[in-house]
Structure formats: structure tokens, C-alpha cells
Scaffold this motif. Structure first.
Motif, PDB file in Angstrom:
ATOM      1  N   THR A   1       0.840  -1.200   0.000  1.00  0.00           N
ATOM      2  CA  THR A   1       0.000   0.000   0.000  1.00  0.00           C
ATOM      3  C   THR A   1       0.872   1.245   0.000  1.00  0.00           C
ATOM      4  O   THR A   1       1.757   1.398   0.830  1.00  0.00           O
ATOM      5  CB  THR A   1      -0.911   0.015   1.239  1.00  0.00           C
ATOM      6  N   THR A   2       0.630   2.107  -0.964  1.00  0.00           N
ATOM      7  CA  THR A   2       1.405   3.349  -1.050  1.00  0.00           C
ATOM      8  C   THR A   2       0.762   4.429  -0.173  1.00  0.00           C
ATOM      9  O   THR A   2      -0.393   4.308   0.239  1.00  0.00           O
ATOM     10  CB  THR A   2       1.463   3.855  -2.499  1.00  0.00           C
ATOM     11  N   THR A   3       1.512   5.473   0.097  1.00  0.00           N
ATOM     12  CA  THR A   3       0.997   6.578   0.901  1.00  0.00           C
ATOM     13  C   THR A   3       0.168   7.503   0.018  1.00  0.00           C
ATOM     14  O   THR A   3       0.659   8.023  -0.977  1.00  0.00           O
ATOM     15  CB  THR A   3       2.147   7.377   1.532  1.00  0.00           C
ATOM     16  N   ALA A   4      -1.098   7.647   0.368  1.00  0.00           N
ATOM     17  CA  ALA A   4      -1.989   8.529  -0.395  1.00  0.00           C
ATOM     18  C   ALA A   4      -2.649   9.489   0.577  1.00  0.00           C
ATOM     19  O   ALA A   4      -3.109   9.087   1.641  1.00  0.00           O
ATOM     20  CB  ALA A   4      -3.034   7.713  -1.135  1.00  0.00           C
ATOM     21  N   VAL A   5      -2.683  10.750   0.229  1.00  0.00           N
ATOM     22  CA  VAL A   5      -3.228  11.761   1.139  1.00  0.00           C
ATOM     23  C   VAL A   5      -4.529  12.344   0.593  1.00  0.00           C
ATOM     24  O   VAL A   5      -4.845  12.209  -0.589  1.00  0.00           O
ATOM     25  CB  VAL A   5      -2.214  12.901   1.370  1.00  0.00           C
ATOM     26  N   PHE A   6      -5.279  12.973   1.488  1.00  0.00           N
ATOM     27  CA  PHE A   6      -6.427  13.780   1.099  1.00  0.00           C
ATOM     28  C   PHE A   6      -6.302  15.114   1.845  1.00  0.00           C
ATOM     29  O   PHE A   6      -5.554  15.220   2.829  1.00  0.00           O
ATOM     30  CB  PHE A   6      -7.738  13.077   1.443  1.00  0.00           C
TER      31      PHE A   6
ATOM     32  N   ILE B   1       0.208  21.842  -8.927  1.00  0.00           N
ATOM     33  CA  ILE B   1      -0.567  21.815  -7.685  1.00  0.00           C
ATOM     34  C   ILE B   1       0.344  21.618  -6.474  1.00  0.00           C
ATOM     35  O   ILE B   1       0.032  22.085  -5.377  1.00  0.00           O
ATOM     36  CB  ILE B   1      -1.675  20.734  -7.745  1.00  0.00           C
ATOM     37  N   LYS B   2       1.467  20.969  -6.673  1.00  0.00           N
ATOM     38  CA  LYS B   2       2.450  20.842  -5.583  1.00  0.00           C
ATOM     39  C   LYS B   2       3.013  22.223  -5.218  1.00  0.00           C
ATOM     40  O   LYS B   2       3.179  22.552  -4.040  1.00  0.00           O
ATOM     41  CB  LYS B   2       3.583  19.897  -5.996  1.00  0.00           C
ATOM     42  N   LYS B   3       3.305  23.019  -6.244  1.00  0.00           N
ATOM     43  CA  LYS B   3       3.826  24.366  -6.010  1.00  0.00           C
ATOM     44  C   LYS B   3       2.793  25.231  -5.292  1.00  0.00           C
ATOM     45  O   LYS B   3       3.125  26.001  -4.375  1.00  0.00           O
ATOM     46  CB  LYS B   3       4.208  25.019  -7.343  1.00  0.00           C
TER      47      LYS B   3
ATOM     48  N   ASN C   1       2.265  21.789   4.656  1.00  0.00           N
ATOM     49  CA  ASN C   1       3.578  21.135   4.759  1.00  0.00           C
ATOM     50  C   ASN C   1       3.731  20.236   5.996  1.00  0.00           C
ATOM     51  O   ASN C   1       4.834  19.978   6.450  1.00  0.00           O
ATOM     52  CB  ASN C   1       4.679  22.196   4.754  1.00  0.00           C
ATOM     53  N   ARG C   2       2.605  19.765   6.541  1.00  0.00           N
ATOM     54  CA  ARG C   2       2.703  18.839   7.666  1.00  0.00           C
ATOM     55  C   ARG C   2       3.461  17.590   7.237  1.00  0.00           C
ATOM     56  O   ARG C   2       3.261  17.085   6.129  1.00  0.00           O
ATOM     57  CB  ARG C   2       1.292  18.464   8.155  1.00  0.00           C
TER      58      ARG C   2
ATOM     59  N   THR D   1       7.803  13.110   4.799  1.00  0.00           N
ATOM     60  CA  THR D   1       7.718  14.000   3.640  1.00  0.00           C
ATOM     61  C   THR D   1       6.674  15.082   3.870  1.00  0.00           C
ATOM     62  O   THR D   1       5.594  14.810   4.414  1.00  0.00           O
ATOM     63  CB  THR D   1       7.340  13.179   2.383  1.00  0.00           C
ATOM     64  N   GLU D   2       6.996  16.333   3.456  1.00  0.00           N
ATOM     65  CA  GLU D   2       6.007  17.401   3.548  1.00  0.00           C
ATOM     66  C   GLU D   2       4.787  17.039   2.700  1.00  0.00           C
ATOM     67  O   GLU D   2       4.913  16.532   1.588  1.00  0.00           O
ATOM     68  CB  GLU D   2       6.579  18.728   3.047  1.00  0.00           C
TER      69      GLU D   2
END
Length: 416
Positions: free
Chosen positions: A213-218, A318-320, A328-329, A346-347
Motif C-alpha cells: 500500500t502506497t501513501t496517499a493523502v487527502f 498543484i504541488k507548487k 507542509n505537515r 515528507t512534507e
């Protein structure tokens, strides 16, 4: 083609193709639909056309009481097909790598191509696996053939992929998921060849497709509001932010929301919706134009939906934008690369991508207590299991969400 018209009239007509007899269905009088005969559909279509033309010709002659010979019918069919004397033979692949090439060529013709792509994503991954296998054979000296795809090959190929590097400086290693994809494709190649009766080697059935499982954020609602209010001075950043936020509001895949200007706006009972035909499923969905979407349209696009942005540009920009919004948590990430487990922090903005929009939509709606099936109707997920896996909902959250609904409470025994 073998045609009979009464006891004394029979014509055997060559259609210009030659195949191995084992790929011929004598009952149906058609070529079997197997991978090694890449043009089976073309041959069968021609046979159907010839049969139909033959019956039409004979019926026309009979109705007009015109006598005809075998040679008359043969010449008519030649004119119909514009046939030359050249015989086209379909060469059967004899090696494993030759079969992969023919299998990819077949799939390239069969599989639909997404808008903006030259080949389908599936064919692209097939070609990647093909290249890895070709390089593996050259660099390792391991002879690839149907009967050599066994446990020894599996072990050596995994070792090769774990140590293989790529990138500009040749310093990147493949993740366990990427390697697992190659094994999955390899198993698919061997299964297709088995179906085509090119081998009887079942050892590949024991191969395991490794996956993690990869790290996926919301994004939280507070983060979305911050993103929306962040001052930006570059138009391409503004466009990326606007398209991304709309993606968070409608919950569609990137392939369906990166080109919103091409979509139709539909009004139902005084409410505006974006009518989208989902590229992956072909299903039409109506996505409500929420207040923030309407505000974006009115403020910057004269009441229209924003123009198209390439998915890769959206990923980059969108990262920028998220960095400028100070999202940046630190997020803990774990990944197996080059056979080694790597843990780092990672931020969050670095983990945000176009696909985060759909995950944000689904997760926020789920956490609000909205019925899962209602969310799925909007997002395009087909099963509850798939949906819950997608949002990475912990078991405790799932139970809490279910037991907090009015339906659950209303079906519990009341006390006075």
C-alpha cells in the motif's frame, strides 16, 4: 470457402489466407479467436462477406433464370474481393518473446485509447514489461522461452529488477509495486500463450505478484479553504488550483476533470450540473456546480468552466500551489525500493497530485456520514469494498460511521 449448390455444383474458393489447421473450427467453419492468429477477425469477416455475396449472386441468377458455371462464380468473387494471386500466411510465433510481440500488436488494435494518448495505458505497460524482459535476457544470459519460465527464472528476474537502476543519473531503483506489475504482465503473457496452445508449462502459476500500500493523502476542509484563498501571481498556478478544487468538488478521475471546458453544462430543476461521460466506464454522471465552482467560473472564466490543463502539468503545479499555501505537515511514508524498506517523513504538499482531488472528495463525504452508496454513485466506484479500500478507511472508522447513522439507531431496540 466451400460452397455447394445442388448435387453437381461445388466450388472451393481460396480466400488468400493460410493458417495452421489446429486454429480452424470445422464446426463453425471459422478461424478460432486465438492470440497467435492476429487477423482472425479480419479473416472471419471476409468469409462472412464472401458467403453472403455468393448466396446473393446465386439467388440473382436463379431469379433471372441465368445459367452460370463454377468459373463464372469464381470470377465474380474475384471481382468482389479485388483479389490478387498473392497468398498471405499468418506466421505463428515460435518463441516466448515473439509471442509477446504478437500479443502486444493484437492488444494495440483491440484496446481503446484514452483521449490525448497514442496507445492505451495497458499496452504501454505491456511494452515496458517486454523491454525489461529483453534487457534481462541480454544482460543475464538467461534464455527466455516458454519452458524456461520457471522458479529459477522468477528468482533471477526479481533479483535483476530489484537491482536495476534508471533515471537521469541512473540512481533510482524500482518499487515493489512496479516490479509486481511486471510479474502480473508476465503471467498474463503466459496465460494467453497457454490458451493459444503454445506451451504446457504451468510453473508460472506459482509466481506471486508483490504489492504494498502506497501513501496517499487527502486534504482537510481547512486545507482546501487555505488553498482557495492563497494569493497566486502566475496564471498557470491559478488554473491548476482552480481545476484541482473543482476536482475536489465533483469527485471524478483526472481523465474526466482535466478538460472541463469540453463538458456540457446541464440545468435540472434550476440547478446547474456538469455532464461528464466517464472515460474509463463510459457512464454519464451529473456533477453539481457547487457555490465555489460557480465562484471560480464567474471570477476568472466569464461564467464558463476553466480551460484544459495537461494531467502532468496539473501534478507539477498543484504541488507548487500547495507549498505556497503552507500545506507542509510531515507525513510518514514507507516504500520498498530496490528490495529495501525505506521510511521517511515528507512534507504533505509533495504528496499532492491530480488524483488527490478525487480521494479528497470521497474521504470528506465519507467522514461527514454521507451514505457510501450515494458517494459511489457520484465517484464511479462499483463496489463498497473497492471504495473503502480506496479511501483507506480504518476498520474502527467504518464501524463508527455505520453505527452513527439514523438507520442504525432507528433499528435498535428502544428503551423508555
Amino acid at each position: 470457402m466451400d460452397f455447394s449448390n445442388g448435387r453437381d455444383f461445388r466450388l472451393k474458393y481460396s480466400i488468400g489466407y493460410a493458417i495452421d489447421p489446429k486454429y480452424w473450427d470445422s464446426a463453425k467453419k471459422r478461424v478460432k479467436n486465438v492470440a497467435v492468429v492476429r487477423n482472425s477477425n479480419e479473416i472471419n469477416d471476409l468469409m462472412r462477406d464472401l458467403e453472403s455475396e455468393t448466396f446473393d449472386y446465386v439467388s440473382d441468377c436463379d431469379s433471372k433464370q441465368i445459367a452460370f458455371t463454377r468459373n463464372d462464380l469464381k470470377e465474380h468473387l474475384k471481382r468482389f474481393t479485388n483479389k490478387s494471386s498473392e497468398i498471405i500466411e499468418e506466421q505463428e510465433p515460435t518463441t516466448f518473446l515473439e509471442f509477446i510481440e504478437s500479443h502486444i500488436n493484437r492488444k494495440e488494435k483491440e484496446l481503446p485509447v484514452s483521449k490525448g494518448r497514442s496507445i492505451s495505458a495497458t499496452v504501454s505497460t505491456y511494452k515496458q514489461t517486454q523491454n525489461h524482459l529483453i534487457q534481462f535476457e541480454k544482460e543475464s544470459g538467461y534464455k527466455l522461452d516458454f519452458n524456461t519460465i520457471d522458479e529459477e527464472f522468477y528468482s533471477e528476474f526479481l533479483d535483476y529488477m530489484n537491482n536495476k537502476t534508471y533515471g537521469k543519473d541512473d540512481d533510482k531503483y524500482y518499487s515493489i509495486n512496479t516490479i509486481g506489475k511486471q510479474i502480473k504482465n508476465l503471467i498474463g503473457f503466459m496465460n494467453a500463450a497457454l490458451y493459444a496452445e503454445l506451451h504446457t508449462n504451468f510453473k508460472f502459476k506459482k509466481f506471486k505478484v508483490s504489492k504494498e500500500t502506497t501513501t496517499a493523502v487527502f486534504l482537510t476542509m481547512d486545507e482546501l479553504i487555505t488553498l482557495y484563498k492563497t494569493e497566486l501571481d502566475k496564471t498557470h498556478y491559478i488554473l491548476a488550483r482552480d481545476v484541482f478544487l473543482i476536482g475536489c468538488e465533483i469527485g471524478q478521475r483526472i481523465s474526466d476533470y482535466h478538460d472541463l471546458a469540453s463538458q456540457e453544462i446541464q440545468i435540472n430543476d434550476g440547478v446547474n450540473y456538469i455532464k461528464i461521460k466517464q472515460e474509463k466506464t463510459g457512464k454519464e454522471v451529473l456533477c453539481r456546480i457547487t457555490p465555489v465552482i460557480q465562484q471560480i467560473m464567474d471570477d476568472r472564466y466569464n461564467g464558463e468552466l476553466p480551460p484544459k490543463i495537461a494531467p502532468q502539468k496539473l501534478n507539477d503545479y498543484i504541488k507548487k500551489v500547495a507549498q505556497k499555501a503552507k500545506i507542509n505537515r510531515k507525513i510518514k511514508t514507507e516504500q520498498t525500493i530496490g528490495g529495501k524498506k525505506i521510511t521517511k517523513y515528507t512534507e504533505k504538499y509533495k504528496l499532492i497530485m491530480s488524483h488527490t482531488a478525487r480521494r479528497t472528495f470521497c474521504t470528506l463525504k465519507y467522514k461527514s456520514g454521507m451514505d457510501v452508496h450515494h458517494i459511489m454513485e457520484l465517484s464511479g466506484h462499483t463496489t463498497t469494498k473497492e471504495f473503502l479500500k480506496y479511501i483507506r478507511a480504518p476498520k474502527d472508522d467504518i464501524i463508527a460511521q455505520i453505527t452513527s447513522t439514523k438507520e442504525f439507531e432507528s433499528t435498535s431496540i428502544p428503551i423508555e
